[in-house]
Design a protein around this motif. Sequence first.
Motif, PDB file in Angstrom:
ATOM      1  N   SER A 119       0.813  -1.150   0.040  1.00 23.88           N
ATOM      2  CA  SER A 119       0.117  -0.008  -0.141  1.00 23.88           C
ATOM      3  C   SER A 119       0.900   1.436   0.102  1.00 23.88           C
ATOM      4  N   PHE A 120       2.203   1.193  -0.072  1.00 20.83           N
ATOM      5  CA  PHE A 120       2.942   2.298   0.112  1.00 20.83           C
ATOM      6  C   PHE A 120       3.766   2.545  -1.276  1.00 20.83           C
ATOM      7  N   SER A 158      -5.175   4.482  -3.030  1.00 19.29           N
ATOM      8  CA  SER A 158      -5.180   4.652  -1.771  1.00 19.29           C
ATOM      9  C   SER A 158      -3.888   4.547  -1.175  1.00 19.29           C
ATOM     10  N   ILE A 217       0.041   5.099   0.058  1.00 18.34           N
ATOM     11  CA  ILE A 217       0.431   6.144   1.251  1.00 18.34           C
ATOM     12  C   ILE A 217       1.809   6.325   0.575  1.00 18.34           C
ATOM     13  N   GLU A 270       1.181  -4.505   7.316  1.00 15.20           N
ATOM     14  CA  GLU A 270      -0.088  -4.515   6.859  1.00 15.20           C
ATOM     15  C   GLU A 270      -0.992  -5.711   7.272  1.00 15.20           C
ATOM     16  N   PHE A 325      -1.850  -4.839  10.903  1.00 10.41           N
ATOM     17  CA  PHE A 325      -3.175  -3.722  11.058  1.00 10.41           C
ATOM     18  C   PHE A 325      -4.375  -4.003  10.607  1.00 10.41           C
ATOM     19  N   ALA A 326      -4.282  -4.818   9.555  1.00 10.49           N
ATOM     20  CA  ALA A 326      -5.603  -5.546   9.095  1.00 10.49           C
ATOM     21  C   ALA A 326      -6.610  -6.302   9.819  1.00 10.49           C
ATOM     22  N   ALA A 337       5.777   3.672   8.349  1.00 10.77           N
ATOM     23  CA  ALA A 337       4.686   2.954   7.873  1.00 10.77           C
ATOM     24  C   ALA A 337       3.898   2.601   8.801  1.00 10.77           C
ATOM     25  N   ALA A 338       4.259   2.031   9.965  1.00  8.91           N
ATOM     26  CA  ALA A 338       3.455   1.892  11.191  1.00  8.91           C
ATOM     27  C   ALA A 338       2.553   3.122  11.421  1.00  8.91           C
ATOM     28  N   LEU A 351      -0.278   3.748   9.233  1.00  7.97           N
ATOM     29  CA  LEU A 351      -1.261   2.797   9.102  1.00  7.97           C
ATOM     30  C   LEU A 351      -2.229   3.156  10.550  1.00  7.97           C
ATOM     31  N   GLY A 352      -1.896   3.981  11.306  1.00  6.07           N
ATOM     32  CA  GLY A 352      -2.540   4.284  12.584  1.00  6.07           C
ATOM     33  C   GLY A 352      -2.024   4.071  13.858  1.00  6.07           C
TER      34      GLY A 352
END
Length: 280
Positions: free
Chosen positions: A91-92, A106, A108, A134, A137-138, A158-159, A162-163
């Motif tokens: 996703s990055f 989407s 990042i 990923e 976090f999913a 990255a972490a 992801l939130g």
Amino acid sequence: MDALQQACPYDELYIYHLNGEVDEQAEGEFGSSFIGNWVEDNESFLFFGAPVEAEMVRFLERRPAFHVQDFFQMPYSQWQSQGLCARVLGSFLVAPPWDCSKPIDSQIRLTIDPGVVFGSGDHPTTQHCLEALELVFAKGPCAAVLDLGTGTGVLSLAAAALGAKKVLAVDINRLAVQTARKNIAYNNMADRVEALAGKAQEHLRPDADLLMANIHYTVMKEIVARPEFEKVPWAILSGLLRSQFSQIVWELEKMGASVVKVWDKDQTWFTMLCRNRHSC
């Protein structure tokens, strides 16, 4: 800080290998061409972006205990061949600040200037760690994350993207920490990510939700043997060769942890995502 520049600031690298450890105060005497100092085994590798022969002569005259053991000159593209342009990793969109590529849909964007530190996302262990991250976090939120052996800080950033609310990035190498801090600033994440210099073993926190360690095997063995490790729900362990991977899996099974997924590159570099039994 504006992350989008137009040209790579590095061209040729001029590297001086000195005996002993050149400290931060001494580094401050170098001019604007100084990139950084990689210290290892009580030896220093001083990186410059321009010729500094006269400057180095003056530096050594003031410090007769130091001497040049070797000198190297090479194109930056030879040192960081994969860190010169953007690449999509899951996703990055991982890109250096001189690459203006825009994320699509989407994706990042993570702006990573690796400087002379390895960790621009090209190594399979880094890529597999991002995949594992990923996946974690999913499955649910991870508020507190430990990144042991952070390098450029790419996994920490990255972490946070992801939130994660609080990420502690640790590296024993001072130049890696300086590089990670620069990348934290590039990505405007100083409120969520902190980079510290120190030994990974001394920064285990049982209140973390996720531990990431892309690190030397000898350090990895110490980490998984610590009682704090068993209290962290999720762990991403990477940088392991096949025999080392088997030994770490055996240690994890002894403590009742489960290996959720394994990644490997040509049966050489291994990464695993594991879940600790005693974390609840």
